[in-house]
Design an enzyme around this catalytic site. Structure first.
Site, PDB file in Angstrom:
ATOM      1  CE  LYS A 111     -12.260 -29.912 130.767  1.00 59.74           C
ATOM      2  NZ  LYS A 111     -13.478 -29.272 131.030  1.00 59.74           N
TER       3      LYS A 111
ATOM      4  N   GLY B 283      -6.608 -25.111 138.554  1.00 55.28           N
ATOM      5  CA  GLY B 283      -7.852 -25.679 139.160  1.00 55.28           C
ATOM      6  C   GLY B 283      -7.537 -26.306 140.691  1.00 55.28           C
TER       7      GLY B 283
ATOM      8  CB  THR C 147      -8.889 -31.299 139.889  1.00 52.08           C
ATOM      9  OG1 THR C 147     -10.220 -30.933 140.596  1.00 52.08           O
ATOM     10  CG2 THR C 147      -9.284 -31.804 138.346  1.00 52.08           C
ATOM     11  N   GLY C 148      -5.939 -31.809 140.788  1.00 53.47           N
ATOM     12  CA  GLY C 148      -4.384 -31.723 140.357  1.00 53.47           C
ATOM     13  C   GLY C 148      -3.943 -32.755 140.742  1.00 53.47           C
TER      14      GLY C 148
ATOM     15  CD  GLU D 192       0.441 -21.792 138.597  1.00 55.82           C
ATOM     16  OE1 GLU D 192       0.240 -21.140 139.414  1.00 55.82           O
ATOM     17  OE2 GLU D 192       1.577 -21.831 138.117  1.00 55.82           O
TER      18      GLU D 192
ATOM     19  CB  CYS E 250      -6.082 -19.173 142.911  1.00 54.52           C
ATOM     20  SG  CYS E 250      -5.254 -17.928 141.639  1.00 54.52           S
TER      21      CYS E 250
ATOM     22  CD  GLU F 185      -9.046 -22.580 146.556  1.00 54.28           C
ATOM     23  OE1 GLU F 185      -9.168 -23.559 146.313  1.00 54.28           O
ATOM     24  OE2 GLU F 185      -8.635 -21.692 146.069  1.00 54.28           O
TER      25      GLU F 185
END
Ligand code: NAD
Length: 488
Positions: free
Chosen positions: A181, A235, A239-240, A257, A291, A391
């Site tokens: 996805k 991501g 969300t992780g 990651e 990242c 970030e």
């Protein structure tokens, strides 16, 4: 500039069970060129039932085909994909630049990285070795590595081709079935790569599928699906965290990651001639949307003025513009939303620190159509300022200074993240102490942003779980089984 991009918007379908399919919603998501605002493509706005169908089809193929125990077939398939991407590199690079905004030169580098990664994991598919061990006089153990089953890959928009291939290649090399996805802002390049997969007979039809659509519905359905054995997610850290919660449903294996806030640490004895352009590129590549962006500069107080003056010059010399122009050094950020986030952080930086250069959206002429932001350097920020701690995912460098090695190490580790770091010194002992002391998955000494398919990559702390690339990256996609023989 618009003549560079004039073309009919592309229409992208899902690829499920070896067929190109439409979403049951009959709805589409639009993609826009971040440099011009033009609509450049439509992809399927898939539903939970679409993703469930795709998961079933990958599962069936995985069960019925010889993919999981035919390493030579996997080698041939992955190598053929490497060759096809190489042959179509210019086309894919253009698709990538149009939807993501990055420079065409960077798109070529990203796609060349896909080719290299596929070649490495094509070979690695034939080396999924286990071990054997004599345990007692009559007892012998064989430790085998097996595919996990159905793996879901959820990918981000910043390096959409390489970050998909970085996981797709080892997942397939290990013998799994895969469902991808991609991020909704950049589905095109991933679907284009699936068109190449479709042309390769060594891939069993249905062993790899792609379904586009919103993360909050179909991504979440993948996270909670009991039929998916592993999720590999690249991501945002938040969300992780959500995916970890969803994966608890069937104690799925996870590879995460996530984000970073990586320091480049410059000592007084550093070779500045070499360091300045590499540090500049380390933050302004992909307009800071990477990242491992070196988004914190930690510099010894004795060379701070010189380093800042030279980096300011570097930033102001960058050609910001449409990524399709060969002369462009930095493209736009990916969306209006991202632009507003970067502006918000710069406002904080303006209030709490000193803007050395940039700090504003670029306007006038062609800039008005896209999401262009000036390369930015901010100094004199308090250690707890959000610009230093969070970030940003934009072209913003936060500067801090130190007076001793101990202080440099403490500042480098004073972060929730631990993805990567750079150390600049000509003193070998200092380089060793710093690289051992920094809590990050990658530490570059006298360089930055150097990645190879054979060298492991991943995060300490809140930058992730597990490792991608290299042998460890391949093993993430394997289960380990002990088969035990007892002789009579
Ligand atoms: P994101 O977390 O917003 O989205 C990533 C993917 O997750 C997308 O496909 C999205 O649709 C999907 N998603 C969103 N919500 C979901 C949910 N609730 N359940 C399941 N899936 C969901 O991240 P992004 O904005 O696309 O990418 C930027 C982030 O990615 C940054 O934090 C960056 O540091 C990180 N990143 C990490 C690496 C790495 O290797 N560590 C590499 C690139 C990017």
């Amino acid at each position: 500039m618009s003549s560079l991009t004039e073309q009919k918007p592309a229409l992208y379908y899902n690829y499920v069970g070896g067929e190109w399919t439409e979403s049951s919603s009959r709805e589409r998501l639009e993609s826009r060129n971040p440099a011009t605002g033009e609509i450049i493509g439509f992809s399927q706005k898939s539903t939970v039932s679409d993703i469930e169908q795709a998961i079933d089809s990958v599962y069936d193929t995985f069960q019925k085909s010889d993919w999981g125990y035919n390493p030579k077939r996997r080698y041939e398939a992955l190598l053929a994909l490497a060759q096809k991407i190489d042959q179509n590199l210019e086309h894919l690079a253009r698709v990538l630049t149009l939807e993501q905004g990055k420079t065409i030169r960077e798109s070529r580098v990203e796609l060349a990285g896909c080719v290299d990664t596929l070649k490495y994991f094509a070979g690695a598919a034939r080396t999924v070795f286990g071990r054997s061990v004599q345990l007692e006089p009559a007892n012998f153990g064989v430790i085998v590595k097996e595919p996990i089953g159905v793996v879901g890959l959820i990918t981000p928009w910043n390096w959409p081709a390489l970050l998909m291939i970085r996981e797709l290649a080892p997942a397939l090399a290990a013998g799994n079935g895969v469902i991808v996805k991609p991020a909704s802002l950049t589905p095109g390049v991933s679907v284009e790569i699936f068109k190449l997969i479709d042309e390769i007979p060594d891939f069993p039809k249905g062993i790899a599928s792609i379904v586009t659509g919103p993360g909050k519905s179909i991504g979440a359905a993948m996270g909670s699906s009991k039929k998916i054995d592993m999720i590999s997610f690249t991501g945002d850290t938040s969300t992780g965290r959500t995916i970890m919660e969803l994966a608890a449903s069937n104690i799925k294996k996870l590879a995460l990651e996530l984000g970073g806030k990586s320091p480049n640490v410059v000592f007084a004895d550093a070779n500045l001639e070499k360091a300045i352009p590499v540090i500049g590129r380390g933050i302004f590549i992909s307009a800071g949307q990477i990242c491992m962006a070196g988004s914190r500069l930690l510099v010894h107080e004795s060379v701070k003025d010189e380093v800042i003056t030279r980096l300011k010059q570097y930033a102001e010399n960058l050609q910001v513009g449409n990524g399709l122009l060969e002369s462009t050094d930095m493209g736009p950020v990916v969306s209006q939303n991202q632009l507003e986030l970067v502006e918000e952080y710069c406002e904080i930086g303006r209030r709490e620190g000193t803007i050395i250069t940039g700090g504003y959206r670029l306007t006038g002429g062609e800039y008005d159509k896209g999401y262009f932001f000036a390369p930015t350097i901010i100094d004199n920020l308090p250690v707890n300022c959000r610009v230093v701690r969070e970030e940003i995912f934009g072209p913003v460098l936060a500067v801090q200074s130190f007076s001793s090695d101990e202080e440099a190490l403490a500042l480098a580790n004073d972060t929730d993240f631990g993805l990567s770091a750079g150390v600049w010194t000509t003193n070998l002992n200092r380089a060793m102490r710093m690289s051992k002391g920094i809590k990050a998955g990658t530490v570059w000494v006298n360089t930055y942003n150097k990645n190879f398919p054979e060298a492991e990559f991943g995060g300490y702390k809140q930058s992730g779980l597990g490792r991608t690339r290299g042998i460890d990256g391949l093993m993430e996609y394997c289960e380990t089984k002990h088969i035990h023989f007892e002789m009579e």
